[in-house]
Design a protein around this motif. Structure first.
Motif, PDB file in Angstrom:
ATOM      1  N   ALA A 388      39.222  57.317  43.098  1.00  0.00           N
ATOM      2  CA  ALA A 388      39.786  58.454  43.813  1.00  0.00           C
ATOM      3  C   ALA A 388      40.479  57.944  45.072  1.00  0.00           C
ATOM      4  N   VAL A 389      41.511  58.645  45.501  1.00  0.00           N
ATOM      5  CA  VAL A 389      42.265  58.250  46.691  1.00  0.00           C
ATOM      6  C   VAL A 389      41.322  58.218  47.896  1.00  0.00           C
ATOM      7  N   GLY A 390      41.425  57.132  48.678  1.00  0.00           N
ATOM      8  CA  GLY A 390      40.616  56.952  49.866  1.00  0.00           C
ATOM      9  C   GLY A 390      39.372  56.121  49.658  1.00  0.00           C
ATOM     10  N   GLU A 391      38.928  55.947  48.412  1.00  0.00           N
ATOM     11  CA  GLU A 391      37.768  55.119  48.122  1.00  0.00           C
ATOM     12  C   GLU A 391      38.160  53.649  48.178  1.00  0.00           C
ATOM     13  N   TRP A 392      37.177  52.779  48.473  1.00  0.00           N
ATOM     14  CA  TRP A 392      37.425  51.355  48.309  1.00  0.00           C
ATOM     15  C   TRP A 392      37.786  51.088  46.848  1.00  0.00           C
ATOM     16  N   ALA A 393      38.730  50.182  46.627  1.00  0.00           N
ATOM     17  CA  ALA A 393      39.171  49.866  45.270  1.00  0.00           C
ATOM     18  C   ALA A 393      38.185  48.896  44.626  1.00  0.00           C
ATOM     19  N   ASP A 394      37.024  49.435  44.238  1.00  0.00           N
ATOM     20  CA  ASP A 394      36.020  48.702  43.469  1.00  0.00           C
ATOM     21  C   ASP A 394      36.252  49.062  42.007  1.00  0.00           C
ATOM     22  N   LEU A 395      36.839  48.153  41.270  1.00  0.00           N
ATOM     23  CA  LEU A 395      37.306  48.439  39.913  1.00  0.00           C
ATOM     24  C   LEU A 395      36.892  47.321  38.970  1.00  0.00           C
ATOM     25  N   LEU A 396      36.685  47.691  37.717  1.00  0.00           N
ATOM     26  CA  LEU A 396      36.510  46.680  36.678  1.00  0.00           C
ATOM     27  C   LEU A 396      37.347  47.060  35.469  1.00  0.00           C
ATOM     28  N   VAL A 426      34.114  42.340  30.098  1.00  0.00           N
ATOM     29  CA  VAL A 426      34.697  42.494  31.437  1.00  0.00           C
ATOM     30  C   VAL A 426      35.776  41.430  31.638  1.00  0.00           C
ATOM     31  N   THR A 427      37.002  41.867  31.899  1.00  0.00           N
ATOM     32  CA  THR A 427      38.089  40.905  32.115  1.00  0.00           C
ATOM     33  C   THR A 427      38.414  40.711  33.582  1.00  0.00           C
ATOM     34  N   ASP A 428      38.374  41.781  34.368  1.00  0.00           N
ATOM     35  CA  ASP A 428      38.797  41.724  35.767  1.00  0.00           C
ATOM     36  C   ASP A 428      37.868  42.554  36.629  1.00  0.00           C
ATOM     37  N   VAL A 429      37.693  42.104  37.876  1.00  0.00           N
ATOM     38  CA  VAL A 429      36.958  42.893  38.865  1.00  0.00           C
ATOM     39  C   VAL A 429      37.700  42.797  40.192  1.00  0.00           C
ATOM     40  N   SER A 431      37.047  43.941  44.216  1.00  0.00           N
ATOM     41  CA  SER A 431      36.093  44.421  45.205  1.00  0.00           C
ATOM     42  C   SER A 431      36.866  44.776  46.465  1.00  0.00           C
ATOM     43  N   ALA A 432      36.910  46.065  46.799  1.00  0.00           N
ATOM     44  CA  ALA A 432      37.736  46.554  47.911  1.00  0.00           C
ATOM     45  C   ALA A 432      39.137  45.950  47.831  1.00  0.00           C
ATOM     46  N   GLY A 433      39.686  45.958  46.631  1.00  0.00           N
ATOM     47  CA  GLY A 433      41.044  45.466  46.404  1.00  0.00           C
ATOM     48  C   GLY A 433      41.166  43.978  46.231  1.00  0.00           C
ATOM     49  N   ARG A 434      40.121  43.212  46.478  1.00  0.00           N
ATOM     50  CA  ARG A 434      40.173  41.762  46.308  1.00  0.00           C
ATOM     51  C   ARG A 434      40.006  41.435  44.820  1.00  0.00           C
ATOM     52  N   HIS A 435      40.995  40.789  44.237  1.00  0.00           N
ATOM     53  CA  HIS A 435      40.970  40.488  42.805  1.00  0.00           C
ATOM     54  C   HIS A 435      40.183  39.194  42.602  1.00  0.00           C
ATOM     55  N   VAL A 436      38.878  39.328  42.354  1.00  0.00           N
ATOM     56  CA  VAL A 436      37.985  38.176  42.397  1.00  0.00           C
ATOM     57  C   VAL A 436      37.623  37.637  41.011  1.00  0.00           C
ATOM     58  N   VAL A 437      37.764  38.456  39.978  1.00  0.00           N
ATOM     59  CA  VAL A 437      37.510  38.004  38.607  1.00  0.00           C
ATOM     60  C   VAL A 437      38.750  38.274  37.780  1.00  0.00           C
ATOM     61  N   SER A 438      39.211  37.254  37.083  1.00  0.00           N
ATOM     62  CA  SER A 438      40.382  37.362  36.212  1.00  0.00           C
ATOM     63  C   SER A 438      40.078  36.651  34.904  1.00  0.00           C
ATOM     64  N   GLU A 439      40.411  37.298  33.784  1.00  0.00           N
ATOM     65  CA  GLU A 439      40.123  36.759  32.451  1.00  0.00           C
ATOM     66  C   GLU A 439      38.649  36.404  32.303  1.00  0.00           C
ATOM     67  N   GLY A 440      37.803  37.213  32.931  1.00  0.00           N
ATOM     68  CA  GLY A 440      36.365  37.069  32.783  1.00  0.00           C
ATOM     69  C   GLY A 440      35.719  36.026  33.666  1.00  0.00           C
ATOM     70  N   ARG A 441      36.487  35.324  34.488  1.00  0.00           N
ATOM     71  CA  ARG A 441      35.946  34.237  35.290  1.00  0.00           C
ATOM     72  C   ARG A 441      36.254  34.448  36.772  1.00  0.00           C
ATOM     73  N   HIS A 442      35.259  34.141  37.581  1.00  0.00           N
ATOM     74  CA  HIS A 442      35.470  34.187  39.018  1.00  0.00           C
ATOM     75  C   HIS A 442      36.428  33.068  39.427  1.00  0.00           C
ATOM     76  N   ARG A 443      37.289  33.366  40.380  1.00  0.00           N
ATOM     77  CA  ARG A 443      38.323  32.409  40.755  1.00  0.00           C
ATOM     78  C   ARG A 443      37.785  31.147  41.414  1.00  0.00           C
ATOM     79  N   GLY A 444      36.587  31.201  41.965  1.00  0.00           N
ATOM     80  CA  GLY A 444      35.999  30.007  42.577  1.00  0.00           C
ATOM     81  C   GLY A 444      34.855  29.424  41.774  1.00  0.00           C
ATOM     82  N   ARG A 445      34.787  29.745  40.475  1.00  0.00           N
ATOM     83  CA  ARG A 445      33.623  29.408  39.661  1.00  0.00           C
ATOM     84  C   ARG A 445      33.271  27.919  39.702  1.00  0.00           C
ATOM     85  N   GLU A 446      34.225  27.042  39.546  1.00  0.00           N
ATOM     86  CA  GLU A 446      33.919  25.616  39.388  1.00  0.00           C
ATOM     87  C   GLU A 446      33.149  25.069  40.586  1.00  0.00           C
TER      88      GLU A 446
END
Length: 463
Positions: A388-396, A426-429, A431-446
């Motif tokens: 909803a408009v105004g909410e933090w963009a917490d999306l999956l 789950v492909t993407d997550v 958190s408050a608009g931060r795109h932290v998971v892409s293609e099922g993997r966290h960007r800092g996983r390694e």
């Protein structure tokens, strides 16, 4: 991964379908502003460059003890007693945590937060009670361990609600803390200083970070300590373990002349800012009374199953309008869909029913998912929980090309995710608009996994 602030919008994401605050919407564009909030939700939109299959609100994980993740798999043997219990596990946990350094805690917390994000959680509500050095002496910076949780969140990009825990005594009789508990202990005065320092550390994170407080339990805090802790955070989250084990209920009843839920509701102004964790040992009148307060019941079905806590009375509680959310607690297994599945199946097993938590207008999966997303956000003090408009963009985002998603639409998308699929959908997550998971993997996983492995290798066999 870099500074988490750099991962925030503005951006627009298009999805074939999304579960919004107004229900299911198709061909929807979701705008995210530069602060990480949802700026628009446009049904019937033309496809954008950034396209996904199905988008859901990403829930908050409302209860976690991060350091316990490193214990997973180490406590599945019988203790010295003929009947193994929660209290045997607790003694083993105390032995384990006595080995942990601040560096260990940061590495473990980052790994836990990464797993939460990959599972579909957007926020970690950390019930943080490991404060001091082995032996109980404070660190030179009294909130050093809180700073380590904050540092992990800065690396992973997860939303963080930090709950420093007040832990005063070893039981309702006021006995001294046991050797395994001294790293938790504070009196209210020292705790107030620790809490203030933890809040200062949170200032390094983006604006969605929140500070609350957690009086540990009625066993571990005095009535005066409970009141002092709550007074530190007017309008902010207050979390507390409550009515988890039969022995706990019996101890509180003997000391205070009332069962835990009954005593708390009679002696504290419990309302929507409160989250009571577990509540697996409630009588029906207590269940109804707790539901009427507007507080959130913090359910951790995997951990509650692992420790033999009992079964939360979900059918009665939700039927009375109660609010709930989901946490991973001991982090023995971090899986959003498995927590939901375990909750529903526990109700079915107890009542010999099916679709126990479904309603006439919402399937089992949708009701659990939607209510947990809203309740978890409430418990985290986080303006999120719906699209909803105004909410933090917490999306999956879910992978609609997955075999278990073939031909699924509407509520059956969520039912298939929870009861047939799993975290691999789950492909993407965001958190408050931060795109932290892409293609099922966290960007800092390694890097996160590498440091976690090194920590486990150093800890060695401790149990």
């Amino acid at each position: 991964m870099g500074n988490v602030r750099e991962q925030t919008g503005p951006r627009r994401i298009w999805a074939r379908a999304a579960l919004t605050a107004d229900g299911w919407v198709e061909d929807v564009a979701i705008g995210i502003d530069s602060e990480g909030r949802i700026s628009e939700v446009v049904p019937g939109a033309a496809p954008e460059a950034e396209r996904r299959g199905v988008i859901l609100p990403a829930p908050a994980n409302l209860h976690s003890h991060a350091f316990q993740r490193a214990m997973a798999g180490l406590t599945e043997r019988r203790g010295p007693d003929p009947r193994d219990t929660f209290w045997t596990w607790r003694r083993l946990m105390f032995r384990f945590l006595d080995r942990l350094t601040p560096e260990d805690v940061e590495a473990i917390a980052a790994f836990v937060q990464m797993e939460m994000l990959e599972a579909g959680f957007a926020c970690n509500t950390e019930f943080h009670y490991l404060h001091h050095q082995p032996g109980g002496a404070p660190y030179a910076r009294i909130a050093e361990m809180s700073e380590r949780i904050v540092a992990a969140a800065a690396e992973t990009g997860i939303g963080l609600t930090l709950l420093p825990v007040l832990y005063e005594q070893g039981g309702c009789d006021g006995r001294e803390l046991a050797p395994g508990q001294v790293r938790f202990g504070n009196d209210p005065e020292r705790f107030a200083r620790l809490h203030e320092a933890a809040g200062a550390a949170l200032a390094a994170l983006p604006a969605d970070a929140r500070l609350g407080v957690a009086p540990h339990s009625l066993r571990a805090v005095t009535p005066g300590g409970l009141a002092a802790a709550v007074a530190l955070v007017a309008g902010a989250p207050v979390h507390m373990h409550l009515a988890e084990q039969v022995a706990e209920v019996e101890e509180v009843l003997a000391a205070y002349g009332a069962r835990p839920v009954e005593w708390l509701l009679d002696h504290a102004d419990v309302g929507p800012e409160w989250c009571l964790i577990h509540c697996t040992q409630m009588e029906p009148p207590e269940t109804l009374a707790l539901a009427a307060t507007g507080a959130v019941a913090g359910l951790c079905p995997i951990t509650e199953s692992s420790l033999g806590d009992g079964i939360f009375d979900g059918v009665r509680f939700l039927g009375a309008g109660g609010r709930f959310g989901i946490g991973s607690d001991s982090n023995i297994r971090i899986s959003l869909c498995e927590e939901f599945r375990t909750l529903e199946y526990s109700q079915r097993l107890r009542d010999r029913s099916r679709a126990a938590l479904a309603t006439p207008d919402r399937s089992t999966g949708r009701r659990i998912f939607e209510d947990a997303a809203r309740g978890g956000a409430q418990a985290a003090g986080r303006g999120a929980g719906s699209i909803a408009v105004g909410e933090w963009a917490d999306l999956l985002a879910l992978d609609t090309a997955h075999p278990d998603m073939e031909g699924r639409r509407g509520d059956t998308v969520i039912d298939s995710f929870i009861f047939a699929g799993g975290s691999g959908i789950v492909t993407d997550v965001w958190s408050a608009g931060r795109h932290v998971v892409s293609e099922g993997r966290h960007r800092g996983r390694e890097g996160i996994v590498s440091r976690y492995r090194a920590t486990l290798a150093r800890l060695g066999e401790v149990l």
